[in-house]
Scaffold this motif. Structure first.
Motif, short mmCIF file in Angstrom:
data_model
loop_
_atom_site.label_atom_id
_atom_site.label_comp_id
_atom_site.label_asym_id
_atom_site.label_seq_id
_atom_site.Cartn_x
_atom_site.Cartn_y
_atom_site.Cartn_z
N ALA A 1 -23.53 -19.46 3.55
CA ALA A 1 -25.00 -19.41 3.55
C ALA A 1 -25.55 -19.05 2.17
O ALA A 1 -26.69 -19.39 1.83
CB ALA A 1 -25.50 -18.41 4.59
N TRP B 1 -21.26 -16.84 6.95
CA TRP B 1 -22.17 -16.04 6.14
C TRP B 1 -21.95 -16.34 4.66
O TRP B 1 -22.90 -16.49 3.89
CB TRP B 1 -21.96 -14.56 6.44
CG TRP B 1 -22.79 -13.62 5.62
CD1 TRP B 1 -23.89 -13.93 4.87
CD2 TRP B 1 -22.59 -12.22 5.46
NE1 TRP B 1 -24.38 -12.81 4.26
CE2 TRP B 1 -23.61 -11.75 4.60
CE3 TRP B 1 -21.64 -11.33 5.96
CZ2 TRP B 1 -23.70 -10.42 4.24
CZ3 TRP B 1 -21.75 -10.00 5.61
CH2 TRP B 1 -22.76 -9.54 4.74
N LEU C 1 -28.87 -20.99 8.10
CA LEU C 1 -27.76 -20.25 8.68
C LEU C 1 -26.75 -21.24 9.25
O LEU C 1 -26.95 -21.80 10.33
CB LEU C 1 -28.25 -19.31 9.79
CG LEU C 1 -29.38 -18.33 9.40
CD1 LEU C 1 -29.80 -17.52 10.61
CD2 LEU C 1 -28.95 -17.43 8.25
N ALA D 1 -24.40 -20.81 13.24
CA ALA D 1 -24.95 -19.58 13.81
C ALA D 1 -24.94 -19.64 15.33
O ALA D 1 -25.27 -20.67 15.93
CB ALA D 1 -26.37 -19.35 13.31
N LEU E 1 -23.38 -14.67 12.79
CA LEU E 1 -22.62 -15.52 11.88
C LEU E 1 -21.28 -14.88 11.57
O LEU E 1 -21.21 -13.66 11.34
CB LEU E 1 -23.36 -15.74 10.55
CG LEU E 1 -24.55 -16.71 10.52
CD1 LEU E 1 -25.80 -16.03 11.05
CD2 LEU E 1 -24.78 -17.21 9.11
#
Length: 304
Positions: free
Chosen positions: A152, A149, A72, A75, A144
């Motif tokens: 990711a 995101w 992540l 984050a 996030l």
């Protein structure tokens, strides 16, 4: 007394045999018996798997055995407070406290850890609901931004999942739309075609909740979710093979709907079974023509 009982029983059992006259009828009965046996064995030895593809804003995941590692980027970790901080203006709100600055987090989810993944306007929130045997704090969550995101990528899981949630007035997170397929693979069909066949399929109604069961318990699924264009979750899962069923909960229904294809679905959707039926029909017709030709020829010779 025994003879009086056995004799009528034998007449009932052998009654259909009285209609078998000639090779064409014998072949027809044999073909029907073979097809019926093939169908019974196909259904009895079949293992079923469900595919779910959905757009949703909420997903519950209970991780199983195996590696479930997520990266992540950027984050924010939010920890629950004992007393709300009404003066807080941080990203976590008044009931949570940000643990340090946003940074990359690499998480190895422990078995039986339960999380909820949801979208919050332009962000992704991953909330820890249950964490037995783990040092994670329950009710804490990872936040996030949409940009983080996206970077990711796909987040994979080996777990049991619930797509969507029970619909109530004011619900902001729900299943938007989706589809499902029931696929079967069996020992008998594997001798002819080493493939799975789609025996039934349908759509997921908006606002419903879907989960795959095996023998009445949550089934293990293998899947992933990604960020869709409208910042919702695109979820794709395939369940383990076995005696699986799809459970759907919809608003207004007292009981959930259980989707479990039966032998009729298998028979209708099986290309192999249809091909065998056509093949035996052609052979039966050919046998009938041969039988009729054989019976006409001696008659003509006798007239001459």
């Amino acid at each position: 007394m025994t003879r009086k009982v056995i004799a009528p029983a034998l007449k009932i059992v052998t009654w259909p045999l009285g209609f078998i006259r000639g090779p064409a009828q014998v072949f027809f009965v044999s073909a029907m018996f073979f097809l019926a046996t093939f169908l019974v064995l196909t259904v009895a030895t079949a293992n079923r798997s469900f595919l779910i593809e959905a757009h949703t804003t909420t997903l519950d995941v209970v991780f199983g055995e195996g590696q479930n590692v997520w990266r992540l980027p950027e984050a924010t970790v939010c920890i629950p407070l004992d007393v709300p901080d009404f003066a807080s203006k941080g990203p976590c709100g008044i009931a949570f406290e940000a643990k340090g600055e946003p940074s990359e987090a690499i998480i190895s989810w422990a078995e039986n850890t339960k999380i909820n993944v949801s979208t919050q306007s332009d962000a992704l929130q991953i909330t820890v609901l249950e964490a037995p045997g783990s040092d994670m704090i329950e009710r804490s969550y990872f936040l996030l931004s949409a940009k983080s995101w996206k970077s990711a990528g796909a987040l994979t899981f080996r777990a049991s999942v619930i797509v969507g949630q029970d619909l109530q007035s004011g619900s902001r997170n729900l299943l938007l739309n989706g589809r499902w397929e029931a696929r079967e693979a069996g020992l008998v069909t594997s001798f002819f075609r080493n493939v799975t066949e789609v025996v039934k399929q349908g759509t997921l109604p908006a606002g419903s909740k879907a989960t795959v069961l095996i023998d009445g318990n949550p089934a293990r699924v293998y899947g992933h979710f990604t960020q869709s264009e409208d910042n919702t979750l695109y979820v794709n899962v395939v369940s383990q093979l076995g005696n699986t069923a799809l459970q759907l909960n919809s608003f207004g229904l007292d009981e959930p709907i259980l989707i479990e294809p039966d032998w009729v679905d298998s028979a209708i959707s099986s290309p192999l079974l249809l091909a065998l039926a056509v093949f035996f029909s052609i052979l039966a017709s050919a046998s009938q023509v041969f039988s009729d030709t054989s019976s006409i020829t001696p008659r003509k010779e006798a007239e001459e």
